[in-house]
Design a protein around this motif. Structure first.
Motif, PDB file in Angstrom:
ATOM      1  N   ASP A  10     -21.506   8.997  17.234  1.00 20.57           N
ATOM      2  CA  ASP A  10     -20.777   9.020  15.969  1.00 20.57           C
ATOM      3  C   ASP A  10     -21.745   9.024  14.783  1.00 20.57           C
ATOM      4  OD1 ASP A  10     -18.070   9.172  15.066  1.00 20.57           O
ATOM      5  OD2 ASP A  10     -18.288   7.161  14.211  1.00 20.57           O
ATOM      6  N   ARG A  30     -23.163   4.414  23.476  1.00 21.94           N
ATOM      7  CA  ARG A  30     -23.362   5.866  23.418  1.00 21.94           C
ATOM      8  C   ARG A  30     -22.392   6.501  22.420  1.00 21.94           C
ATOM      9  NH1 ARG A  30     -26.428   7.945  27.602  1.00 21.94           N
ATOM     10  NH2 ARG A  30     -25.377   9.966  27.489  1.00 21.94           N
ATOM     11  N   TRP A  31     -21.145   6.011  22.414  1.00 21.83           N
ATOM     12  CA  TRP A  31     -20.157   6.543  21.470  1.00 21.83           C
ATOM     13  C   TRP A  31     -20.583   6.254  20.031  1.00 21.83           C
ATOM     14  CZ3 TRP A  31     -17.007   5.003  17.549  1.00 21.83           C
ATOM     15  CH2 TRP A  31     -15.944   5.860  17.209  1.00 21.83           C
ATOM     16  N   ARG A  32     -21.064   5.038  19.773  1.00 20.70           N
ATOM     17  CA  ARG A  32     -21.484   4.680  18.419  1.00 20.70           C
ATOM     18  C   ARG A  32     -22.653   5.559  17.957  1.00 20.70           C
ATOM     19  NH1 ARG A  32     -19.164   0.423  16.076  1.00 20.70           N
ATOM     20  NH2 ARG A  32     -18.188  -1.193  17.384  1.00 20.70           N
ATOM     21  N   ASP A  34     -19.844   2.424  25.208  1.00 24.94           N
ATOM     22  CA  ASP A  34     -19.504   2.086  23.828  1.00 24.94           C
ATOM     23  C   ASP A  34     -20.692   2.329  22.889  1.00 24.94           C
ATOM     24  OD1 ASP A  34     -16.926   1.297  24.519  1.00 24.94           O
ATOM     25  OD2 ASP A  34     -17.560  -0.750  24.972  1.00 24.94           O
TER      26      ASP A  34
END
Length: 386
Positions: free
Chosen positions: A286, A281-283, A279
């Motif tokens: 983004d 890493r995704w942020r 999560d």
């Protein structure tokens, strides 16, 4: 061809000093005098002045990179000096187009003068196209200005205030007058800057009580309303590009802080650093996806101004769109950095807490979201029918 090295003008060690001071000026609500002195010693006030006049001879492309770098260390210092650089940038834009009326700005910047930006007025959504400040002509060709300007950055230190006012005295209709006034007893600076963020800019309210601009400091007299005059284009283009640069610099710093925090914090649940959390890493991905798109846009638009590209009626849409995208991107990135970094960023001592407050100021600078969308809609669809 000489390679431009931003670190040669703003070394890492200098930026670290700025970053340390930024927390103090934010906490104490004071102007960063030491930062300004260091920037003056580095020749920063004259980076946009031609070499043959004693400046660094840089263009808007290089200035935008430097402002991103400076804002990553001290956003308020960068935003404050931005307003001085706007006038030296306008002087460059005009000179590049054969208009030498702001040469005194270039020479003054080399000599260490500080130029402030006195355009904003409470409730005046016409901005460059109108003014509530009265510009009264004098027999010697100068003008006396009476009115109130808001958000006057560099308030404690400026030596010349670039401003506009409305002259309604002539038989040929009203005219917008652009000029520069020095500090005098006719200029009162209120000590009223107590804000959520960008506290170091000390962008106080300025009262003008017949403040006089000498004849040789009256630089433009044009019709009010939308106007293709070079002074309007110069101010709008340089202002939007350098504002976009400051807020993009804030975004980059927030991204770097988030990455460092994710790599340093360890999860009790997994025993791994948060940089391994899907999560998180995704942020961060983004944030990087949003950030990466903007510096190339700034570079392209800045280069188009430097090289006198012709975008015709699309110019103002491109410029207001650039500022809007940079500011909304920066706010989004800082929001995500706060979430990545956790509850520690909620404390006022946290750098991210300061960046969170500083980035909000971007929403209030022209072009605001409503104005940007109106400008872009008109460029693509034409004006609203009456």
């Amino acid at each position: 061809m000489t390679t431009f090295d931003p670190a040669a003008i703003l070394p890492d060690a200098l930026l670290e000093r700025f970053r340390e001071r930024a927390a103090v000026h934010d906490r104490e609500n004071t102007f960063p005098d030491d930062d300004l002195a260091d920037l003056r010693d580095a020749g920063y006030l004259a980076i946009l002045v031609p070499k043959d006049l004693g400046g660094a001879g840089l263009g808007l492309v290089e200035a935008s990179v430097l402002q991103q770098r400076l804002a990553g260390a001290a956003p308020a210092t960068a935003l404050a000096v931005n307003m001085h650089l706007v006038w030296t940038g306008v002087a460059k834009v005009l000179a590049d187009r054969g208009i030498d009326s702001l040469r005194f700005v270039q020479e003054g910047a080399v000599d260490g003068e500080v130029f402030a930006f006195g355009i904003s007025e409470a409730g005046n959504d016409l901005v460059l196209f109108g003014s509530d400040t009265d510009a009264a002509p004098r027999p010697d060709g100068g003008y006396a200005f009476t009115g109130t300007k808001i958000f006057t950055s560099l308030a404690p230190v400026w030596t010349q205030l670039g401003l506009h006012g409305l002259d309604t005295s002539g038989d040929d209709g009203p005219h917008m007058v652009y000029a520069f006034v020095p500090r005098s007893d006719q200029v009162i600076t209120r000590d009223d800057w107590d804000t959520l963020g960008m506290r170091g800019t000390q962008s106080r309210t300025t009262e003008l009580h017949g403040a006089v601009a000498p004849a040789d400091r009256v630089v433009r007299r044009i019709a009010p309303g939308p106007n293709p005059d070079p002074i309007v284009f110069g101010i709008f283009s340089v202002f939007e590009i350098l504002l976009a640069s400051v807020y993009t610099g804030i975004a980059r710093r927030a991204l770097d802080v988030a990455v460092s925090t994710a790599q340093a914090r360890t999860s009790k649940k997994t025993g791994k650093t948060y940089s391994q959390d899907p999560d998180i890493r995704w942020r961060i991905a983004d944030m990087a996806l949003a950030y990466d798109a903007v510096p190339p846009q700034i570079e392209t638009i800045a280069r188009d101004v430097d090289t006198r590209a012709d975008h015709g009626a699309q110019w103002f849409a491109k410029l207001s769109g650039l500022k809007h995208r940079a500011v909304t991107m920066a706010k989004s990135v800082v929001d995500e950095a706060i979430l990545v970094s956790g509850g520690g960023s909620y404390f006022s001592r946290s750098e991210l807490s300061r960046l969170y407050r500083d980035v909000l100021a971007g929403l209030f600078h022209p072009s605001d979201p409503e104005s940007a969308h109106s400008t872009v809609a008109s460029a693509w669809l034409g004006p609203i029918e009456s």
